[in-house]
Design a protein around this motif. Structure first.
Motif, PDB file in Angstrom:
ATOM      1  N   UNK A 119     121.706  43.366  96.096  1.00 27.41           N
ATOM      2  CA  UNK A 119     122.414  42.919  94.896  1.00 27.41           C
ATOM      3  C   UNK A 119     122.940  41.496  95.071  1.00 27.41           C
ATOM      4  N   UNK A 120     123.374  41.160  96.292  1.00 31.92           N
ATOM      5  CA  UNK A 120     123.819  39.795  96.579  1.00 31.92           C
ATOM      6  C   UNK A 120     122.685  38.803  96.408  1.00 31.92           C
ATOM      7  N   UNK A 121     121.502  39.156  96.913  1.00 34.50           N
ATOM      8  CA  UNK A 121     120.329  38.286  96.775  1.00 34.50           C
ATOM      9  C   UNK A 121     119.949  38.115  95.311  1.00 34.50           C
ATOM     10  N   UNK A 148     122.308  37.517  85.026  1.00 37.71           N
ATOM     11  CA  UNK A 148     122.363  38.888  85.483  1.00 37.71           C
ATOM     12  C   UNK A 148     123.319  39.644  84.565  1.00 37.71           C
ATOM     13  N   UNK A 149     122.828  40.696  83.954  1.00 35.56           N
ATOM     14  CA  UNK A 149     123.703  41.516  83.120  1.00 35.56           C
ATOM     15  C   UNK A 149     124.572  42.338  84.056  1.00 35.56           C
ATOM     16  N   UNK A 150     125.832  42.376  83.767  1.00 37.65           N
ATOM     17  CA  UNK A 150     126.809  43.019  84.636  1.00 37.65           C
ATOM     18  C   UNK A 150     126.356  44.432  85.015  1.00 37.65           C
ATOM     19  N   UNK A 151     126.125  44.680  86.315  1.00 38.50           N
ATOM     20  CA  UNK A 151     125.690  46.009  86.746  1.00 38.50           C
ATOM     21  C   UNK A 151     126.732  47.107  86.531  1.00 38.50           C
ATOM     22  N   UNK A 164     133.338  42.579  93.050  1.00 43.00           N
ATOM     23  CA  UNK A 164     132.033  43.093  93.433  1.00 43.00           C
ATOM     24  C   UNK A 164     131.051  42.013  93.870  1.00 43.00           C
ATOM     25  N   UNK A 165     130.865  41.003  93.045  1.00 41.38           N
ATOM     26  CA  UNK A 165     129.878  39.964  93.368  1.00 41.38           C
ATOM     27  C   UNK A 165     130.165  39.308  94.710  1.00 41.38           C
ATOM     28  N   UNK A 166     131.418  38.887  94.979  1.00 39.98           N
ATOM     29  CA  UNK A 166     131.689  38.283  96.292  1.00 39.98           C
ATOM     30  C   UNK A 166     131.381  39.228  97.464  1.00 39.98           C
ATOM     31  N   UNK A 167     131.643  40.514  97.298  1.00 35.58           N
ATOM     32  CA  UNK A 167     131.356  41.476  98.367  1.00 35.58           C
ATOM     33  C   UNK A 167     129.853  41.589  98.602  1.00 35.58           C
ATOM     34  N   UNK A 168     129.063  41.580  97.538  1.00 31.86           N
ATOM     35  CA  UNK A 168     127.608  41.657  97.678  1.00 31.86           C
ATOM     36  C   UNK A 168     127.054  40.391  98.318  1.00 31.86           C
ATOM     37  N   UNK A 169     127.570  39.243  97.926  1.00 30.33           N
ATOM     38  CA  UNK A 169     127.113  37.981  98.511  1.00 30.33           C
ATOM     39  C   UNK A 169     127.499  37.917  99.995  1.00 30.33           C
ATOM     40  N   UNK A 170     128.686  38.410 100.345  1.00 29.35           N
ATOM     41  CA  UNK A 170     129.082  38.477 101.758  1.00 29.35           C
ATOM     42  C   UNK A 170     128.119  39.354 102.549  1.00 29.35           C
ATOM     43  N   UNK A 171     127.710  40.475 101.973  1.00 25.66           N
ATOM     44  CA  UNK A 171     126.757  41.374 102.638  1.00 25.66           C
ATOM     45  C   UNK A 171     125.419  40.667 102.845  1.00 25.66           C
ATOM     46  N   UNK A 172     124.992  39.881 101.858  1.00 19.73           N
ATOM     47  CA  UNK A 172     123.750  39.106 101.981  1.00 19.73           C
ATOM     48  C   UNK A 172     123.871  38.093 103.115  1.00 19.73           C
TER      49      UNK A 172
END
Length: 135
Positions: A48-50, A84-87, A119-127
């Motif tokens: 999701x981060x990617x 990106x439409x909000x998941x 959410x988005x920052x957490x996904x980008x951190x995971x990426x």
């Protein structure tokens, strides 16, 4: 430009035997060069981060020469809208996104804020962690 669309979208993976993934509902298509509907077999935070980072990149570079249709800046075509439409949206909220007569609800605005702040920052951190780990 000629566009042909198949309403019955099938998997390209051999193990799926071209089984239908979903029946695509199409209201109207005009001057469409490409459209993606992406789903994951396995959802991982780094995926999701990617996805979020990739779409932001395309949106930020949509007027770059390489993204113009046919490589011609004056053609008037290329990437027009990329987001990106909000998941976090539910099915009924997704329908509102594509209904030009309706705007966001308060609940959708709250979800947008949560997506951007949490959410988005957490996904980008995971990426970023996955990239640092390497293959």
């Amino acid at each position: 430009m000629s566009v042909s669309m198949n309403r019955n979208v099938v998997s390209r993976n051999r193990e799926d035997n071209r089984e239908p993934l979903r029946n695509a509902e199409i209201d109207a298509v005009a001057n469409l060069d490409g459209c993606w509907h992406l789903s994951f077999r396995e959802t991982k935070p780094e995926f999701l981060g990617l996805l979020a980072e990739s779409i932001d990149f395309l949106d930020a570079h949509k007027t770059d020469f390489m993204h113009q249709l046919g490589g011609a800046r004056n053609f008037g075509a290329g990437i027009v809208d990329c987001e990106l439409i909000n998941p976090l949206y539910e099915e009924r909220e997704l329908k509102r996104v594509f209904d030009r007569g309706k705007g966001n609800t308060n609940k959708m605005d709250e979800k947008d804020d949560r997506w951007e702040a949490e959410y988005r920052p957490a996904f980008v951190d995971a990426l970023e962690e996955r990239i640092e780990e390497g293959p």
